[in-house]
Design a protein around this motif. Structure first.
Motif, PDB file in Angstrom:
ATOM      1  N   TRP A  43       0.982  -0.714  -0.042  1.00 55.64           N
ATOM      2  CA  TRP A  43      -0.047   0.178   0.510  1.00 55.64           C
ATOM      3  C   TRP A  43       1.238   1.318  -0.256  1.00 55.64           C
ATOM      4  O   TRP A  43       1.338   1.253   1.394  1.00 55.64           O
ATOM      5  CB  TRP A  43      -0.752   0.018   1.328  1.00 55.64           C
ATOM      6  CG  TRP A  43      -1.616   1.623   1.100  1.00 55.64           C
ATOM      7  CD1 TRP A  43      -1.546   2.655   2.517  1.00 55.64           C
ATOM      8  CD2 TRP A  43      -3.337   1.829   0.668  1.00 55.64           C
ATOM      9  NE1 TRP A  43      -2.941   3.711   2.207  1.00 55.64           N
ATOM     10  CE2 TRP A  43      -3.644   2.781   1.069  1.00 55.64           C
ATOM     11  CE3 TRP A  43      -4.035   0.664   0.205  1.00 55.64           C
ATOM     12  CZ2 TRP A  43      -4.902   3.293   1.317  1.00 55.64           C
ATOM     13  CZ3 TRP A  43      -5.040   1.241  -0.363  1.00 55.64           C
ATOM     14  CH2 TRP A  43      -5.556   2.254   0.221  1.00 55.64           C
ATOM     15  N   VAL A  44       0.992   2.357  -1.428  1.00 60.69           N
ATOM     16  CA  VAL A  44       1.893   2.865  -0.777  1.00 60.69           C
ATOM     17  C   VAL A  44       1.173   4.125  -1.824  1.00 60.69           C
ATOM     18  O   VAL A  44       0.020   4.190  -2.162  1.00 60.69           O
ATOM     19  CB  VAL A  44       3.065   3.354  -2.251  1.00 60.69           C
ATOM     20  CG1 VAL A  44       3.986   3.676  -2.526  1.00 60.69           C
ATOM     21  CG2 VAL A  44       4.110   1.835  -2.112  1.00 60.69           C
ATOM     22  N   THR A  45       1.329   5.496  -1.067  1.00 61.84           N
ATOM     23  CA  THR A  45       0.474   6.391  -0.766  1.00 61.84           C
ATOM     24  C   THR A  45       1.675   7.649  -0.974  1.00 61.84           C
ATOM     25  O   THR A  45       2.887   7.973  -0.426  1.00 61.84           O
ATOM     26  CB  THR A  45      -0.994   6.782  -0.254  1.00 61.84           C
ATOM     27  OG1 THR A  45       0.171   7.086   0.794  1.00 61.84           O
ATOM     28  CG2 THR A  45      -1.770   5.728   0.016  1.00 61.84           C
TER      29      THR A  45
ATOM     30  N   VAL B 156       0.484  17.826   2.999  1.00 60.46           N
ATOM     31  CA  VAL B 156       0.732  16.780   3.271  1.00 60.46           C
ATOM     32  C   VAL B 156      -0.248  16.212   3.983  1.00 60.46           C
ATOM     33  O   VAL B 156      -0.164  14.276   3.779  1.00 60.46           O
ATOM     34  CB  VAL B 156       2.303  16.467   4.069  1.00 60.46           C
ATOM     35  CG1 VAL B 156       3.499  16.585   3.245  1.00 60.46           C
ATOM     36  CG2 VAL B 156       2.097  17.556   5.328  1.00 60.46           C
ATOM     37  N   ASN B 157      -1.198  16.388   4.504  1.00 60.35           N
ATOM     38  CA  ASN B 157      -1.965  15.616   4.873  1.00 60.35           C
ATOM     39  C   ASN B 157      -3.558  15.905   3.944  1.00 60.35           C
ATOM     40  O   ASN B 157      -4.893  15.437   4.404  1.00 60.35           O
ATOM     41  CB  ASN B 157      -2.392  16.790   6.805  1.00 60.35           C
ATOM     42  CG  ASN B 157      -1.198  16.251   7.891  1.00 60.35           C
ATOM     43  OD1 ASN B 157      -1.194  15.132   7.653  1.00 60.35           O
ATOM     44  ND2 ASN B 157      -1.206  17.742   7.905  1.00 60.35           N
ATOM     45  N   GLY B 158      -3.454  16.499   2.532  1.00 59.37           N
ATOM     46  CA  GLY B 158      -4.351  16.050   1.624  1.00 59.37           C
ATOM     47  C   GLY B 158      -4.344  14.799   0.476  1.00 59.37           C
ATOM     48  O   GLY B 158      -4.160  13.962   1.590  1.00 59.37           O
ATOM     49  N   THR B 159      -4.827  14.731   0.135  1.00 54.35           N
ATOM     50  CA  THR B 159      -5.397  13.526  -0.907  1.00 54.35           C
ATOM     51  C   THR B 159      -4.067  12.975  -1.063  1.00 54.35           C
ATOM     52  O   THR B 159      -3.045  13.335  -1.137  1.00 54.35           O
ATOM     53  CB  THR B 159      -6.254  14.734  -2.118  1.00 54.35           C
ATOM     54  OG1 THR B 159      -7.313  14.830  -1.521  1.00 54.35           O
ATOM     55  CG2 THR B 159      -6.270  13.165  -2.876  1.00 54.35           C
ATOM     56  N   GLN B 160      -4.578  11.573  -1.136  1.00 53.16           N
ATOM     57  CA  GLN B 160      -3.800  10.993  -0.692  1.00 53.16           C
ATOM     58  C   GLN B 160      -3.734  10.258  -2.342  1.00 53.16           C
ATOM     59  O   GLN B 160      -4.215   9.941  -2.782  1.00 53.16           O
ATOM     60  CB  GLN B 160      -3.126   9.730   0.798  1.00 53.16           C
ATOM     61  CG  GLN B 160      -3.210  10.012   1.103  1.00 53.16           C
ATOM     62  CD  GLN B 160      -2.931   9.165   2.741  1.00 53.16           C
ATOM     63  OE1 GLN B 160      -2.410   8.348   2.170  1.00 53.16           O
ATOM     64  NE2 GLN B 160      -3.914   8.941   3.552  1.00 53.16           N
ATOM     65  N   LEU B 161      -2.300   9.960  -3.148  1.00 52.30           N
ATOM     66  CA  LEU B 161      -2.900   9.293  -4.226  1.00 52.30           C
ATOM     67  C   LEU B 161      -1.864   7.623  -4.405  1.00 52.30           C
ATOM     68  O   LEU B 161      -1.124   7.671  -3.739  1.00 52.30           O
ATOM     69  CB  LEU B 161      -1.378   9.825  -5.256  1.00 52.30           C
ATOM     70  CG  LEU B 161      -1.522   9.255  -6.448  1.00 52.30           C
ATOM     71  CD1 LEU B 161      -3.155   9.018  -6.638  1.00 52.30           C
ATOM     72  CD2 LEU B 161      -0.795  10.703  -7.604  1.00 52.30           C
ATOM     73  N   LEU B 162      -2.751   6.851  -3.898  1.00 47.96           N
ATOM     74  CA  LEU B 162      -2.427   5.654  -3.771  1.00 47.96           C
ATOM     75  C   LEU B 162      -1.902   5.000  -5.232  1.00 47.96           C
ATOM     76  O   LEU B 162      -2.162   5.132  -6.723  1.00 47.96           O
ATOM     77  CB  LEU B 162      -4.318   5.156  -3.994  1.00 47.96           C
ATOM     78  CG  LEU B 162      -3.239   2.731  -3.541  1.00 47.96           C
ATOM     79  CD1 LEU B 162      -2.523   2.502  -2.578  1.00 47.96           C
ATOM     80  CD2 LEU B 162      -4.431   2.431  -3.793  1.00 47.96           C
ATOM     81  N   LEU B 163      -0.265   4.729  -5.552  1.00 47.99           N
ATOM     82  CA  LEU B 163       0.053   3.955  -6.624  1.00 47.99           C
ATOM     83  C   LEU B 163      -0.527   2.428  -6.427  1.00 47.99           C
ATOM     84  O   LEU B 163      -0.274   1.507  -5.845  1.00 47.99           O
ATOM     85  CB  LEU B 163       1.502   4.161  -6.184  1.00 47.99           C
ATOM     86  CG  LEU B 163       2.033   5.395  -6.363  1.00 47.99           C
ATOM     87  CD1 LEU B 163       4.013   5.485  -6.003  1.00 47.99           C
ATOM     88  CD2 LEU B 163       1.732   6.616  -7.410  1.00 47.99           C
ATOM     89  N   GLU B 164      -0.860   1.715  -6.895  1.00 48.77           N
ATOM     90  CA  GLU B 164      -2.276   0.751  -6.967  1.00 48.77           C
ATOM     91  C   GLU B 164      -1.643  -0.059  -8.051  1.00 48.77           C
ATOM     92  O   GLU B 164      -2.020   0.124  -9.064  1.00 48.77           O
ATOM     93  CB  GLU B 164      -3.745   1.256  -7.633  1.00 48.77           C
ATOM     94  CG  GLU B 164      -4.057  -0.198  -7.243  1.00 48.77           C
ATOM     95  CD  GLU B 164      -5.778  -0.034  -6.407  1.00 48.77           C
ATOM     96  OE1 GLU B 164      -6.814  -0.802  -6.302  1.00 48.77           O
ATOM     97  OE2 GLU B 164      -6.446   1.228  -6.333  1.00 48.77           O
TER      98      GLU B 164
END
Length: 131
Positions: A40-42, A49-57
């Motif tokens: 699980w890499v975001t 830094v506390n905003g929307t995370q982008l998951l590298l799925e």
């Protein structure tokens, strides 16, 4: 109130994606949790830094591969990334060897450029036209 917490981009290689999104685009690692064969890499913007995370799925599901392949073949970016100055980012990223499918182009009230993320996706950079 509903907010976007995590959104994802399907990638064909998580390690390569992590390098590109962090070292080239400038995102910062938020989470990296081993989950068997994949992680699980975001990543997040250093500006929030506390905003929307982008998951590298991982794109291992056949539907994910078909979706990604179809968008790429049609030249459709999978997401838009906001920047302050598209021309400046285009120059910076070209120096780093990033391939662009579309150079900075005025499209009404915005300037856009489309780049290849090296992991099977096209990304659009977008900023308002400078006055």
């Amino acid at each position: 109130m509903i907010r976007i917490g995590v959104t994802s981009v399907f990638v064909d290689d998580q390690a390569k994606a992590e390098g590109f999104y962090i070292d080239t685009l400038g995102f910062v690692l938020k989470d990296k949790v081993p989950l068997g064969a994949y992680d699980w890499v975001t990543v997040v913007s250093p500006a929030d830094v506390n905003g929307t995370q982008l998951l590298l799925e991982p794109d291992q599901h056949p539907a994910a591969k078909a979706y990604k392949t179809a968008l790429y073949a049609e030249g459709i970016p999978v997401m838009s990334l906001a920047v302050d100055d598209v021309e400046e980012e285009h120059r910076r990223l070209e120096i780093l060897g990033v391939r662009f499918q579309q150079p900075p182009t005025v499209m009404g009230p915005v300037v856009t450029a489309v780049l290849d993320d090296t992991c099977g996706n096209l990304l659009q950079l977008v900023a308002p036209v400078k006055p």
